[in-house]
Design an enzyme around this catalytic site. Structure first.
Site, PDB file in Angstrom:
ATOM      1  N   GLN A  66       0.541  -0.701  -0.281  1.00  0.00           N
ATOM      2  CA  GLN A  66       0.359   0.355  -0.049  1.00  0.00           C
ATOM      3  C   GLN A  66       0.888   0.989  -0.277  1.00  0.00           C
ATOM      4  OE1 GLN A  66      -2.667   2.714  -0.565  1.00  0.00           O
ATOM      5  NE2 GLN A  66      -3.741   1.051   0.689  1.00  0.00           N
ATOM      6  N   SER A  82     -21.360   6.655   6.330  1.00  0.00           N
ATOM      7  CA  SER A  82     -22.601   5.982   4.904  1.00  0.00           C
ATOM      8  C   SER A  82     -22.541   4.636   4.423  1.00  0.00           C
ATOM      9  CB  SER A  82     -21.361   6.774   4.097  1.00  0.00           C
ATOM     10  OG  SER A  82     -21.957   6.300   2.941  1.00  0.00           O
ATOM     11  N   GLN A  90     -18.856  -1.356  -3.810  1.00  0.00           N
ATOM     12  CA  GLN A  90     -17.995  -1.525  -4.526  1.00  0.00           C
ATOM     13  C   GLN A  90     -17.301  -2.383  -3.206  1.00  0.00           C
ATOM     14  OE1 GLN A  90     -15.285   1.361  -5.808  1.00  0.00           O
ATOM     15  NE2 GLN A  90     -14.796   0.503  -7.895  1.00  0.00           N
ATOM     16  N   GLU A 110      -8.364  -0.390   1.126  1.00  0.00           N
ATOM     17  CA  GLU A 110      -8.719  -0.496   2.364  1.00  0.00           C
ATOM     18  C   GLU A 110      -9.007   0.574   3.305  1.00  0.00           C
ATOM     19  OE1 GLU A 110      -4.027  -0.171   5.612  1.00  0.00           O
ATOM     20  OE2 GLU A 110      -4.544  -0.661   3.679  1.00  0.00           O
ATOM     21  N   ASN A 144      -5.245   4.054  -6.213  1.00  0.00           N
ATOM     22  CA  ASN A 144      -4.965   5.693  -5.560  1.00  0.00           C
ATOM     23  C   ASN A 144      -4.987   7.240  -6.338  1.00  0.00           C
ATOM     24  OD1 ASN A 144      -4.398   4.674  -2.043  1.00  0.00           O
ATOM     25  ND2 ASN A 144      -4.277   3.588  -2.721  1.00  0.00           N
TER      26      ASN A 144
END
Length: 304
Positions: A66, A82, A90, A110, A144
């Protein structure tokens, strides 16, 4: 079905990037992005991706590749709320992990995984991909960057890992990321800045445009502090650069030595080298702990 070239003409790694773009970033929120909005699996075939399923949240582990190291807690909390209301829309992209305690390693998603934990979920939707290590890093960077979630330092470190760990040159990175080669090169060059300036970039105190003129400059850290305190524009920074260049020059070998010492100590260092190669070396410290570190290193020459 999109036609693809024979696999012999296309690397598995670049295919992984395109595969991810084709499926995973094909939702409406990404359709305006360059190179996105296409279908999934047309490059690698159904054998490398499973249908979406569910997994226990504890069965997933962080992606060791990551590139993102900073997660905004307030945005994470917003996402958590949310998810409580709408669930995870997703699926989280994963690959199989050899560990029996954590069967899956997260490839992308992540932040959703962390927010789901905050929301108290026990299960999360996943999509299993068949990716190797370089492809996993590639996909993580793609996600990202396309989501604009990485700060510029994280982006640069991701490119550096692709280069150092997987042998990607700048041309290949540029093609893979749909960026210009100059963007890749200029982003990587930011990692040559002193540690304190890199920290300013990570904390969004400086922009890449403000920091880039400081690369290779003597007294860059002092100038960076002036930029932040006075909120100087990029044009003003160029003026400072010209002023500094006229008033002070530094031998490249001396500058390299100064930068190496700064990296070793993690402190600001300034070398004032005269024409006869005599001069003065100054190490700045901000507290007694840093002073004790300098004292300890100087007393024990073997550690320098």
């Amino acid at each position: 079905m999109i036609r693809r070239p024979p696999r012999s003409t296309q690397s598995r790694s670049s295919a992984a990037s395109d595969v991810y773009k084709r499926q995973y970033l094909s939702t409406s929120s990404f359709k305006s992005k360059k190179g996105l909005g296409r279908g999934l699996s047309s490059l690698i075939g159904e054998g490398r991706i499973s249908n979406s399923t569910k997994a226990n949240i504890s069965d997933l582990k962080r992606n060791k590749y990551q590139p993102r190291s900073i997660f905004d807690e307030s945005k994470l909390e917003e996402l958590s709320q949310s998810i409580k209301k709408n669930g995870i829309i997703q699926p989280i992209a994963v690959r199989k992990n050899k560990s029996s305690s954590e069967p899956y390693e997260i490839v992308a998603g992540e932040r959703r995984w962390l927010a789901a934990q905050k929301a108290g979920l026990h299960e999360v939707p996943i999509t299993i991909l068949d990716l190797n290590d370089s492809e996993t890093l590639e996909v993580a960077i793609v996600e990202n960057i396309q989501r604009e979630d990485l700060n510029i330092v994280e982006e640069a470190k991701g490119y550096r890992r692709l280069n150092e760990e997987f042998g990607y040159d700048q041309d290949k990175i540029a093609v893979m990321m749909s960026r210009s080669r100059s963007h890749i090169s200029n982003t990587l060059r930011l990692l040559n800045l002193p540690k304190d300036i890199i920290a300013m970039l990570e904390q969004n105190e400086l922009t890449a445009g403000q920091a880039r003129p400081l690369i290779g400059m003597p007294n860059a850290s002092r100038i960076a502090e002036e930029i932040v305190s006075k909120k100087l524009s990029a044009r003003s920074i160029e003026g400072i650069k010209k002023r500094e260049s006229k008033s002070f020059t530094i031998d490249p070998n001396v500058f390299d030595a100064q930068r190496d010492i700064e990296r070793s100590l993690g402190l600001k260092v300034n070398i004032n080298n005269k024409k006869n190669n005599s001069g003065k070396l100054t190490i700045e410290y901000k507290n007694l702990d840093q002073l004790e570190l300098i004292s300890s290193l100087l007393k024990n020459k073997s550690k320098i």
